[in-house]
Design an enzyme around this catalytic site. Structure first.
Site, mmCIF file in Angstrom:
data_model
loop_
_atom_site.group_PDB
_atom_site.id
_atom_site.type_symbol
_atom_site.label_atom_id
_atom_site.label_comp_id
_atom_site.label_asym_id
_atom_site.label_seq_id
_atom_site.Cartn_x
_atom_site.Cartn_y
_atom_site.Cartn_z
ATOM 1 N N GLY A 66 0.816 -1.209 0.000
ATOM 2 C CA GLY A 66 0.000 0.000 0.000
ATOM 3 C C GLY A 66 0.848 1.257 0.000
ATOM 4 N N ASP A 122 0.272 -8.839 1.380
ATOM 5 C CA ASP A 122 -0.765 -7.940 0.877
ATOM 6 C C ASP A 122 -1.786 -8.717 0.070
ATOM 7 O OD1 ASP A 122 -2.106 -5.603 -0.525
ATOM 8 O OD2 ASP A 122 -0.498 -4.548 0.538
ATOM 9 N N ASN A 125 -5.518 -12.436 13.851
ATOM 10 C CA ASN A 125 -4.652 -13.420 13.193
ATOM 11 C C ASN A 125 -3.183 -13.012 13.272
ATOM 12 O OD1 ASN A 125 -6.717 -15.176 12.439
ATOM 13 N ND2 ASN A 125 -7.024 -14.198 10.444
ATOM 14 N N TYR A 156 -14.950 1.154 9.666
ATOM 15 C CA TYR A 156 -13.537 1.517 9.829
ATOM 16 C C TYR A 156 -13.279 2.065 11.229
ATOM 17 C CZ TYR A 156 -8.970 3.585 8.678
ATOM 18 O OH TYR A 156 -7.631 3.907 8.648
ATOM 19 N N THR A 162 -2.213 11.461 6.143
ATOM 20 C CA THR A 162 -0.866 11.313 5.597
ATOM 21 C C THR A 162 -0.942 11.421 4.077
ATOM 22 O OG1 THR A 162 -0.273 9.872 7.452
ATOM 23 C CG2 THR A 162 1.151 9.799 5.515
#
Length: 347
Positions: free
Chosen positions: A24, A45, A113, A159, A189
């Protein structure tokens, strides 16, 4: 339940590091920095929002390995691990709202996980949380002690609440299972490798200006944001991973410079000559009115503060988008540095 001994060396020796979400925007910059520091990097990813282009230059690096995997499924890594960074979650509203259930599961099941993997390896773990845990804040600037104002049933909840739950998991595993888990809360960012379609304010406005398209402003434009350049954020992530002992508290990472959206429009217009009109649209539900980090804790615990001003960070960011979205006919695709230097933006 007792965790195995932490095996991460603290003597500066090379380490083996797993970066979930490593293809990402932020993750790929982190992979670069870790490799430059001499470490071995396993980039994990699913490529739901990450891009192979971001890590293509690392493909033949002897200390880099790319693994395609969705962290919602159990993660098995055979070689010993010293550190795990969890950046694996869509972070822009259009992307995380595209499949809200998967976003929530990525934050909760996926984080569990990876924490389980960290416990099995005795690895240090860093969770990339978000300023969105503060919701539409009633405290300004936002300190880590502020508990937030989040709508748990709204369109952003997958989220916001997912990240809040992930923080809970990290601290439960820290105190109950001996996992050396750390949490940072990342504020806005920006920088090269952002996606043109990620729906964030800087990418939206820059791409629209380059294309001479209307500049989209939601609401009046009076709402504020802070903008941290990606290299500063990566420095903060690595500082949080390295600090000893474990701070055992979340730490804000962001640039405390605060800009109204309408002021950002003016800055971008000064850097990209454009005839684009401003197009006002309704403010999205639960959109924060003000957003600015209090970074006192990061300064004290990590010795960290951002160094790149908006004036310094916008030109390379615009150059990046100019490559992705060619400017309108007759427009320069490079930003005049003398103009950029006149922006009164300090961290």
């Amino acid at each position: 339940m007792t965790a195995p001994p932490i095996r991460r060396p603290d003597d500066g020796a090379p380490r083996t590091v797993l970066v979930a979400g490593g293809a990402g925007f932020v993750g790929s910059h982190l992979c670069d920095a870790l490799l430059a520091a001499g470490h071995t990097v396993i980039c994990l990813d699913s490529f739901l929002t990450g891009s192979e282009t971001n890590v293509a230059p690392l493909e033949n690096h002897p200390r880099f390995r790319l693994v395609r995997h969705d962290i919602c499924e159990p993660v098995a890594i055979e070689e010993p691990l010293d550190e795990i960074y969890n950046l694996a979650c869509a972070a822009s509203p259009p992307h995380y709202q595209a499949d809200r259930v998967h976003t929530m599961l990525t934050s909760v099941q996926g984080t569990h996980n990876l924490l389980t993997l960290a416990r099995a390896h005795g690895a240090r773990f860093l969770q990339a949380s978000t300023s969105e845990v503060y919701g539409d804040p009633e405290e300004h600037p936002q300190t880590e002690d502020y508990r937030g104002n989040v709508n748990c049933t709204g369109p952003r909840a997958c989220y916001d609440e997912g990240k809040r739950a992930a923080e809970t998991l990290c601290f439960d595993m820290l105190h109950g299972a001996g996992v050396d888990a750390r949490v940072v809360r990342i504020f806005n960012t920006y920088g090269p490798r952002m996606r043109a379609d990620d729906g964030r304010i800087i990418s939206n406005l820059v791409v629209q200006a380059l294309r001479n398209a209307p500049l989209t402003v939601y609401g009046s434009g009076a709402q504020t944001r802070s903008f941290c350049y990606v290299s500063d954020l990566v420095d903060g992530l690595m500082a949080m991973m390295a600090v000893t002992p474990n701070p055992q508290v979340p730490v804000n990472l962001g640039n405390p410079g605060e800009f109204a959206v309408r002021d950002l429009v003016a800055i971008i217009r000064s850097l990209i000559p454009t005839s684009s009109p401003v197009e006002h649209r309704p403010l999205p539900q639960d959109d924060p009115r003000r957003r600015r980090p209090d970074i006192s804790r990061a300064k004290t615990l990590l010795g960290w503060a951002p160094r790149v001003t908006l004036a310094e960070g916008l030109p390379p960011t615009i150059d990046w988008f100019a490559q992705l979205a060619p400017p309108a006919a007759g427009r320069r695709d490079a930003v005049p540095r003398e103009r950029a230097s006149n922006i009164g933006a300090t961290p």
